[in-house]
Design a protein around this motif. Structure first.
Motif, PDB file in Angstrom:
ATOM      1  N   ALA A   1     -11.196  28.330  28.598  1.00  0.00           N
ATOM      2  CA  ALA A   1     -12.516  29.063  28.615  1.00  0.00           C
ATOM      3  C   ALA A   1     -12.900  29.286  27.069  1.00  0.00           C
ATOM      4  CB  ALA A   1     -12.061  30.446  29.016  1.00  0.00           C
ATOM      5  N   GLN A   2     -11.980  29.213  26.115  1.00  0.00           N
ATOM      6  CA  GLN A   2     -12.156  29.743  24.799  1.00  0.00           C
ATOM      7  C   GLN A   2     -13.248  29.082  23.928  1.00  0.00           C
ATOM      8  OE1 GLN A   2      -9.534  28.318  26.001  1.00  0.00           O
ATOM      9  NE2 GLN A   2      -8.477  26.923  24.289  1.00  0.00           N
ATOM     10  N   LYS A   3     -14.087  27.984  24.616  1.00  0.00           N
ATOM     11  CA  LYS A   3     -15.267  27.662  23.763  1.00  0.00           C
ATOM     12  C   LYS A   3     -16.514  28.361  24.255  1.00  0.00           C
ATOM     13  CE  LYS A   3     -12.221  23.948  23.103  1.00  0.00           C
ATOM     14  NZ  LYS A   3     -11.662  24.454  21.686  1.00  0.00           N
ATOM     15  N   ASN A   4     -16.976  28.033  25.344  1.00  0.00           N
ATOM     16  CA  ASN A   4     -18.108  28.358  25.935  1.00  0.00           C
ATOM     17  C   ASN A   4     -18.221  29.505  27.020  1.00  0.00           C
ATOM     18  OD1 ASN A   4     -20.667  27.653  24.670  1.00  0.00           O
ATOM     19  ND2 ASN A   4     -20.466  25.653  25.788  1.00  0.00           N
TER      20      ASN A   4
ATOM     21  N   GLY B   1      -2.512  28.715  30.968  1.00  0.00           N
ATOM     22  CA  GLY B   1      -1.828  27.733  30.350  1.00  0.00           C
ATOM     23  C   GLY B   1      -2.751  26.699  29.637  1.00  0.00           C
ATOM     24  N   GLY B   2      -4.054  27.020  29.735  1.00  0.00           N
ATOM     25  CA  GLY B   2      -5.023  26.276  28.754  1.00  0.00           C
ATOM     26  C   GLY B   2      -5.162  24.827  29.472  1.00  0.00           C
ATOM     27  N   ALA B   3      -6.179  24.149  28.820  1.00  0.00           N
ATOM     28  CA  ALA B   3      -6.460  22.765  29.287  1.00  0.00           C
ATOM     29  C   ALA B   3      -5.591  21.921  29.209  1.00  0.00           C
ATOM     30  CB  ALA B   3      -7.826  22.093  28.528  1.00  0.00           C
ATOM     31  N   SER B   4      -4.484  22.318  28.123  1.00  0.00           N
ATOM     32  CA  SER B   4      -3.408  21.453  27.799  1.00  0.00           C
ATOM     33  C   SER B   4      -2.403  21.384  29.286  1.00  0.00           C
ATOM     34  CB  SER B   4      -2.456  21.768  26.862  1.00  0.00           C
ATOM     35  OG  SER B   4      -3.331  21.750  25.680  1.00  0.00           O
ATOM     36  N   THR B   5      -2.503  22.314  29.851  1.00  0.00           N
ATOM     37  CA  THR B   5      -1.476  22.434  30.946  1.00  0.00           C
ATOM     38  C   THR B   5      -2.325  21.608  32.315  1.00  0.00           C
ATOM     39  OG1 THR B   5      -0.696  24.657  30.758  1.00  0.00           O
ATOM     40  CG2 THR B   5      -0.839  23.892  32.925  1.00  0.00           C
ATOM     41  N   GLN B   6      -3.520  21.649  32.287  1.00  0.00           N
ATOM     42  CA  GLN B   6      -4.435  20.628  33.190  1.00  0.00           C
ATOM     43  C   GLN B   6      -4.225  19.203  32.885  1.00  0.00           C
ATOM     44  OE1 GLN B   6      -5.502  22.199  35.699  1.00  0.00           O
ATOM     45  NE2 GLN B   6      -4.844  24.131  34.955  1.00  0.00           N
ATOM     46  N   PHE B   7      -3.564  18.833  31.689  1.00  0.00           N
ATOM     47  CA  PHE B   7      -3.204  17.455  31.200  1.00  0.00           C
ATOM     48  C   PHE B   7      -2.291  17.079  32.329  1.00  0.00           C
ATOM     49  CE2 PHE B   7      -4.543  18.082  26.657  1.00  0.00           C
ATOM     50  CZ  PHE B   7      -5.895  18.146  26.879  1.00  0.00           C
ATOM     51  N   ALA B   8      -1.385  17.868  32.533  1.00  0.00           N
ATOM     52  CA  ALA B   8      -0.194  17.603  33.545  1.00  0.00           C
ATOM     53  C   ALA B   8      -0.533  17.882  34.876  1.00  0.00           C
ATOM     54  CB  ALA B   8       0.805  18.361  33.035  1.00  0.00           C
TER      55      ALA B   8
ATOM     56  N   VAL C   1      -8.134  12.586  20.429  1.00  0.00           N
ATOM     57  CA  VAL C   1      -7.048  13.118  20.548  1.00  0.00           C
ATOM     58  C   VAL C   1      -6.562  13.978  21.784  1.00  0.00           C
ATOM     59  CG1 VAL C   1      -5.475  14.960  19.407  1.00  0.00           C
ATOM     60  CG2 VAL C   1      -6.320  13.232  18.055  1.00  0.00           C
ATOM     61  N   TRP C   2      -7.755  14.941  22.529  1.00  0.00           N
ATOM     62  CA  TRP C   2      -7.361  15.511  23.660  1.00  0.00           C
ATOM     63  C   TRP C   2      -7.083  14.511  24.881  1.00  0.00           C
ATOM     64  CZ3 TRP C   2      -5.267  19.798  22.395  1.00  0.00           C
ATOM     65  CH2 TRP C   2      -6.001  20.598  21.338  1.00  0.00           C
ATOM     66  N   ALA C   3      -7.996  13.401  24.938  1.00  0.00           N
ATOM     67  CA  ALA C   3      -7.985  12.523  25.676  1.00  0.00           C
ATOM     68  C   ALA C   3      -6.536  11.704  25.848  1.00  0.00           C
ATOM     69  CB  ALA C   3      -8.898  11.478  25.830  1.00  0.00           C
TER      70      ALA C   3
ATOM     71  N   ASN D   1     -15.898  15.493  22.781  1.00  0.00           N
ATOM     72  CA  ASN D   1     -14.787  15.404  21.920  1.00  0.00           C
ATOM     73  C   ASN D   1     -14.777  16.336  20.854  1.00  0.00           C
ATOM     74  OD1 ASN D   1     -13.166  13.041  23.476  1.00  0.00           O
ATOM     75  ND2 ASN D   1     -15.394  12.421  23.455  1.00  0.00           N
ATOM     76  N   THR D   2     -14.167  17.444  20.785  1.00  0.00           N
ATOM     77  CA  THR D   2     -14.413  18.713  20.092  1.00  0.00           C
ATOM     78  C   THR D   2     -14.163  18.124  18.576  1.00  0.00           C
ATOM     79  OG1 THR D   2     -13.359  19.763  21.670  1.00  0.00           O
ATOM     80  CG2 THR D   2     -13.935  21.171  20.123  1.00  0.00           C
ATOM     81  N   ILE D   3     -13.126  17.638  18.580  1.00  0.00           N
ATOM     82  CA  ILE D   3     -12.695  17.224  16.952  1.00  0.00           C
ATOM     83  C   ILE D   3     -13.641  16.111  16.182  1.00  0.00           C
ATOM     84  CG2 ILE D   3     -10.960  15.973  15.788  1.00  0.00           C
ATOM     85  CD1 ILE D   3      -8.962  17.160  17.538  1.00  0.00           C
TER      86      ILE D   3
ATOM     87  N   ALA E   1     -12.654  15.433  34.903  1.00  0.00           N
ATOM     88  CA  ALA E   1     -13.398  15.599  33.547  1.00  0.00           C
ATOM     89  C   ALA E   1     -12.685  16.937  32.890  1.00  0.00           C
ATOM     90  CB  ALA E   1     -14.712  15.743  33.820  1.00  0.00           C
ATOM     91  N   ASP E   2     -12.267  16.636  31.679  1.00  0.00           N
ATOM     92  CA  ASP E   2     -11.984  17.875  30.675  1.00  0.00           C
ATOM     93  C   ASP E   2     -13.404  18.157  30.164  1.00  0.00           C
ATOM     94  OD1 ASP E   2     -11.301  19.296  28.611  1.00  0.00           O
ATOM     95  OD2 ASP E   2      -9.966  17.769  27.849  1.00  0.00           O
ATOM     96  N   MET E   3     -13.864  19.390  30.515  1.00  0.00           N
ATOM     97  CA  MET E   3     -15.160  19.894  29.950  1.00  0.00           C
ATOM     98  C   MET E   3     -14.984  21.103  28.886  1.00  0.00           C
ATOM     99  SD  MET E   3     -17.984  19.642  32.837  1.00  0.00           S
ATOM    100  CE  MET E   3     -18.305  18.196  34.135  1.00  0.00           C
ATOM    101  N   SER E   4     -13.763  21.048  28.304  1.00  0.00           N
ATOM    102  CA  SER E   4     -13.391  22.307  27.770  1.00  0.00           C
ATOM    103  C   SER E   4     -14.448  22.743  26.563  1.00  0.00           C
ATOM    104  CB  SER E   4     -12.153  22.068  26.940  1.00  0.00           C
ATOM    105  OG  SER E   4     -10.912  21.976  27.963  1.00  0.00           O
ATOM    106  N   SER E   5     -15.076  21.669  25.863  1.00  0.00           N
ATOM    107  CA  SER E   5     -15.867  22.221  24.825  1.00  0.00           C
ATOM    108  C   SER E   5     -17.397  21.982  25.327  1.00  0.00           C
ATOM    109  CB  SER E   5     -15.585  21.273  23.587  1.00  0.00           C
ATOM    110  OG  SER E   5     -15.488  20.009  23.864  1.00  0.00           O
TER     111      SER E   5
HETATM  112  N1  PLP Z   1      -9.682  19.509  25.558  1.00  0.00           N
HETATM  113  C1  PLP Z   1     -10.747  19.592  24.791  1.00  0.00           C
HETATM  114  C2  PLP Z   1     -11.597  18.766  24.848  1.00  0.00           C
HETATM  115  C3  PLP Z   1     -10.408  20.478  23.728  1.00  0.00           C
HETATM  116  O1  PLP Z   1     -11.373  20.673  22.644  1.00  0.00           O
HETATM  117  C4  PLP Z   1      -9.273  21.444  23.522  1.00  0.00           C
HETATM  118  C5  PLP Z   1      -9.075  22.256  22.612  1.00  0.00           C
HETATM  119  O2  PLP Z   1      -9.630  22.501  21.360  1.00  0.00           O
HETATM  120  C6  PLP Z   1      -8.216  20.858  24.541  1.00  0.00           C
HETATM  121  C7  PLP Z   1      -8.313  20.138  25.518  1.00  0.00           C
HETATM  122  C8  PLP Z   1      -6.917  21.939  24.731  1.00  0.00           C
HETATM  123  O3  PLP Z   1      -7.302  23.141  25.051  1.00  0.00           O
HETATM  124  P1  PLP Z   1      -5.956  24.445  25.180  1.00  0.00           P
HETATM  125  O4  PLP Z   1      -5.917  24.761  23.956  1.00  0.00           O
HETATM  126  O5  PLP Z   1      -6.854  25.406  26.261  1.00  0.00           O
HETATM  127  O6  PLP Z   1      -4.895  23.718  25.883  1.00  0.00           O
END
Ligand code: PLP
Length: 355
Positions: A189-192, A72-79, A99-101, A147-149, A166-170
């Motif tokens: 997983a899809q960044k690092n 479900g990606g990090a977005s599922t972890q938001f919930a 924006v992710w925060a 903050n990836t963006i 902590a969201d450490m996605s990137s």
């Molecule tokens: N959090 C951060 C910091 C991100 O960079 C991203 C995606 O780029 C997400 C969350 C969302 O991740 P996902 O697409 O795995 O839901």
């Protein structure tokens, strides 16, 4: 040859891709594809165990934490973070650094009160907000470490009276972190770490089961941990490739070694941006990300021709996010410094031509 500066999915080590490709045809001499083998087979169980072991080893995860590979990606972890950690009627604190925060805090509002303790929204998130007090009555405080963006990164953390989520996605596995300082770490997983389709979750067990709410099995960290990420069919391919990538990282010398390399890549690239009259960095200097380097051209008319030059040099994925514009060079773990030098050469050549 391509130099992949894409932000996500990001670059994976070439040898990992080769091993993954071979496993799709014949997984470890089983005569079956990795995509066909049972997730309950001893072969896959040893992949999953190895992946968990590598996470624990590379991050020196202390006792009392569960490591899970979920979907479900990090977005599922938001919930799922508030679902599992924010008690009925409780409050959670959020640092809004992008924006992710913002998306994370919006999801938390489904489960309880949210206090945004600090934001850098007014500057389009060009810096990490640091001036805040963590409310002692919050169930947790949520941060986005990179903050990836916007190309900003937290280079230091703060003392907190409540668990830090902590969201450490990137920036997962890009630098040393002390897991004991966190109640929950999650990362797509899809960044690092691997391909899209799997999300790493590291959670402190003692925080679980305290919300007073019933949580459906798939969303329940305790159920997922008790079932060793196998409550349902796990994303076999994504976990396998993550395991290979973590193994690659270990062979390179682990997190401390890659942190050094990442620092060197970031240093040379920011030096060029600061020195080159055509380009300017976007993020506040002290908060510059060592993963996503965002920059713009002083003259907007230079943007398209520079992109064209990058294309000619095999530099891909460098166009900035639409909310920032300009360029974003993502210099994740698997990107060699030689690719950064190819980009720097292109920047110098472009400046020379446009004197
Ligand atoms: N959090 C951060 C910091 C991100 O960079 C991203 C995606 O780029 C997400 C969350 C969302 O991740 P996902 O697409 O795995 O839901």
């Amino acid at each position: 040859m391509k130099h992949n500066f894409g932000a996500g999915p990001g670059i994976l080590p070439h040898e990992v891709l080769k091993q993954a490709a071979a496993a799709v045809i014949d997984f470890n001499g089983t005569g079956l594809s990795l995509l066909e083998i049972s997730h309950r087979s001893p072969e896959f169980e040893s992949v999953l165990n190895e992946a968990v072991k590598l996470v624990k080893e590379l991050y020196e995860v202390p006792e009392g934490y569960s490591v899970m590979f979920l979907q479900g990606g990090a977005s599922t972890q938001f919930a799922l973070a508030p679902y599992n950690l924010l008690p009925e009627g409780g409050k959670a604190a959020y640092v809004e650094s992008g924006v992710w925060a913002n998306k994370a805090l919006k999801e938390a509002k489904f489960f309880g009160d949210v206090e945004v303790v600090a934001t850098s929204k007014e500057s389009n998130f060009t810096y990490i907000p640091k001036d805040f007090t963590v409310p002692a009555d919050a169930a947790y405080i949520h941060i986005t470490t990179n903050n990836t963006i916007y190309g900003t990164q937290m280079h230091s953390f703060f003392d907190s009276p409540v668990p830090v989520v902590a969201d450490m996605s990137s920036d997962i596995f890009s630098r040393k972190v002390n897991v004991a300082d966190f109640g929950l770490i999650y990362a797509g997983a899809q960044k690092n770490m691997g391909p899209a389709g799997v999300t790493l979750v590291i959670v402190k067990d003692s925080l679980l089961g305290k919300t007073g709410r019933k949580i459906p099995a798939m969303f329940n960290y305790q159920v997922q941990a008790e079932n060793g990420s196998m409550y349902n069919t796990p994303p076999v391919f994504a976990i396998y490739v993550s395991m290979l990538t973590l193994n690659w990282l270990k062979a390179k010398g682990g997190v401390a070694a890659i942190e050094k390399e990442n620092d060197a890549k970031a240093r040379v690239l920011y030096e060029e941006i600061d020195r080159n009259p055509i380009f300017k960095a976007v993020a506040a200097k002290e908060d510059r990300s060592h993963m996503n380097v965002c920059f713009v051209t002083e003259n907007p008319e230079h943007e398209k021709p520079f992109l064209k030059l990058c294309d000619e040099r095999g530099i891909v994925g460098i166009k900035g996010h639409r909310s920032v514009g300009g360029f974003r060079a993502s210099i994740y773990n698997a990107l060699p410094i030689t690719s950064v030098y190819v980009l720097i050469d292109a920047m110098q050549e472009f400046a020379e031509k446009n004197k």
